[in-house]
Design a protein around this motif. Sequence first.
Motif, PDB file in Angstrom:
ATOM      1  N   ASN A 238      -7.573   2.775   6.802  1.00 58.86           N
ATOM      2  CA  ASN A 238      -8.001   3.955   7.117  1.00 58.86           C
ATOM      3  C   ASN A 238      -8.394   4.831   5.698  1.00 58.86           C
ATOM      4  OD1 ASN A 238      -7.970   6.652   7.889  1.00 58.86           O
ATOM      5  ND2 ASN A 238      -6.262   6.677   8.877  1.00 58.86           N
ATOM      6  N   TYR A 239      -9.686   5.093   5.558  1.00 62.56           N
ATOM      7  CA  TYR A 239     -10.305   5.775   4.460  1.00 62.56           C
ATOM      8  C   TYR A 239      -9.961   7.192   4.248  1.00 62.56           C
ATOM      9  CZ  TYR A 239     -12.093   1.420   2.620  1.00 62.56           C
ATOM     10  OH  TYR A 239     -12.400   0.149   2.057  1.00 62.56           O
ATOM     11  N   LEU A 240      -9.205   7.758   5.344  1.00 59.02           N
ATOM     12  CA  LEU A 240      -8.908   8.996   5.228  1.00 59.02           C
ATOM     13  C   LEU A 240      -7.485   9.013   4.462  1.00 59.02           C
ATOM     14  CD1 LEU A 240      -9.766  10.401   8.594  1.00 59.02           C
ATOM     15  CD2 LEU A 240     -10.826  10.791   6.725  1.00 59.02           C
ATOM     16  N   ARG A 241      -7.064   8.007   4.337  1.00 57.63           N
ATOM     17  CA  ARG A 241      -5.723   7.999   3.624  1.00 57.63           C
ATOM     18  C   ARG A 241      -5.642   7.056   2.198  1.00 57.63           C
ATOM     19  NH1 ARG A 241      -0.986   6.740   7.819  1.00 57.63           N
ATOM     20  NH2 ARG A 241       0.213   7.710   5.950  1.00 57.63           N
TER      21      ARG A 241
ATOM     22  N   CYS B  77       0.618  -1.174   0.026  1.00 57.10           N
ATOM     23  CA  CYS B  77       0.162   0.031  -0.071  1.00 57.10           C
ATOM     24  C   CYS B  77       0.837   1.323  -0.006  1.00 57.10           C
ATOM     25  CB  CYS B  77      -0.873  -0.016   1.217  1.00 57.10           C
ATOM     26  SG  CYS B  77      -2.065   1.462   1.308  1.00 57.10           S
ATOM     27  N   PRO B  78       0.719   2.038  -1.083  1.00 62.48           N
ATOM     28  CA  PRO B  78       1.451   3.150  -1.009  1.00 62.48           C
ATOM     29  C   PRO B  78       1.209   4.501  -0.128  1.00 62.48           C
ATOM     30  CG  PRO B  78       0.216   3.179  -2.720  1.00 62.48           C
ATOM     31  CD  PRO B  78      -0.133   1.951  -1.967  1.00 62.48           C
ATOM     32  N   ALA B  79      -0.108   4.349   0.296  1.00 67.30           N
ATOM     33  CA  ALA B  79      -0.602   5.285   1.226  1.00 67.30           C
ATOM     34  C   ALA B  79      -0.600   4.815   2.612  1.00 67.30           C
ATOM     35  CB  ALA B  79      -2.135   5.581   1.037  1.00 67.30           C
TER      36      ALA B  79
ATOM     37  N   GLU C 125     -19.504   6.633  -1.891  1.00 61.31           N
ATOM     38  CA  GLU C 125     -19.994   7.699  -1.247  1.00 61.31           C
ATOM     39  C   GLU C 125     -19.938   7.412   0.439  1.00 61.31           C
ATOM     40  OE1 GLU C 125     -22.397   7.837  -5.071  1.00 61.31           O
ATOM     41  OE2 GLU C 125     -21.545   6.011  -3.765  1.00 61.31           O
ATOM     42  N   PHE C 126     -19.168   8.088   0.964  1.00 55.66           N
ATOM     43  CA  PHE C 126     -19.020   8.191   2.447  1.00 55.66           C
ATOM     44  C   PHE C 126     -19.159   9.357   3.095  1.00 55.66           C
ATOM     45  CE2 PHE C 126     -15.688   5.161   0.519  1.00 55.66           C
ATOM     46  CZ  PHE C 126     -16.005   4.235   1.007  1.00 55.66           C
TER      47      PHE C 126
ATOM     48  N   ALA D 144     -13.968   6.329   9.979  1.00 62.57           N
ATOM     49  CA  ALA D 144     -13.249   6.266   8.451  1.00 62.57           C
ATOM     50  C   ALA D 144     -12.149   5.078   8.788  1.00 62.57           C
ATOM     51  CB  ALA D 144     -12.458   7.662   8.276  1.00 62.57           C
ATOM     52  N   ILE D 145     -12.038   4.664   9.959  1.00 62.40           N
ATOM     53  CA  ILE D 145     -11.283   3.427  10.039  1.00 62.40           C
ATOM     54  C   ILE D 145     -11.933   2.377  10.179  1.00 62.40           C
ATOM     55  CG2 ILE D 145      -9.331   2.506  11.417  1.00 62.40           C
ATOM     56  CD1 ILE D 145      -8.424   5.293  12.313  1.00 62.40           C
ATOM     57  N   TYR D 146     -11.936   1.615   9.124  1.00 58.04           N
ATOM     58  CA  TYR D 146     -12.852   0.430   9.114  1.00 58.04           C
ATOM     59  C   TYR D 146     -12.229  -0.786   9.772  1.00 58.04           C
ATOM     60  CZ  TYR D 146     -16.562   2.210   5.988  1.00 58.04           C
ATOM     61  OH  TYR D 146     -17.508   2.970   5.547  1.00 58.04           O
TER      62      TYR D 146
END
Length: 218
Positions: free
Chosen positions: A90-93, A59-61, A116-117, A125-127
Amino acid sequence: MGYLDGFLVTARQIGKTVTTPYPEQKAPKPERLHGRHVLNRYEDGMEKCIGCELCAGVCPARCIYVRGADNPPDDPISPGERYGFIYEINYLRCIHCDLCVEACPTEAITETKLFEFSFLNRNDAIYTKDELVVGDDGRPKQLPWEDWRDGEDLHTSAWMRATAPSGDADFEGRIAWSGELGYGTRPPEPPQQDADRPPPSGEGEGGNATADHGHGGH
């Protein structure tokens, strides 16, 4: 006369719909669109994730956190020796590059068409693994802040199905992955049409075909 021509152009556009009335209706999504991830299960219900951490490593992020654990001998969670004990995204990243899907050796992680979040706080945001693993019917778990519509759980393996080993066109249309709970064995993507294939080098528009003397054969 020029003014009248302009009004005529305007009148012709009256009544035409040029936008999608979102959120009542969503625009169609291509099969390979990258959306919210899911952790898949085999058709017998066992989890596909073996906790190898390859998705986190590629994962680059750096948005994926995985920790594996040994399977309980009396009640294994996955068919392998280990399973994904902790799994977080973490969908913020996350940039939805799908490298995690490409790196996974067991086809455990794929992406749906949902993007759509509407998070109420940063913790949403952290699943966690409980939110990512599909349910007993094989469908993604629908969280309160997600706007799911019909069909957005389909084609979650489209990216994986589209990437043949080493890009070899001979693998087009072949089924080379395991079945998924609730969906069975997904059909392969149709082969490319001849019209969609790029012309050989030197035979494109405006170019002349040239012989390749650098290769002795195919």
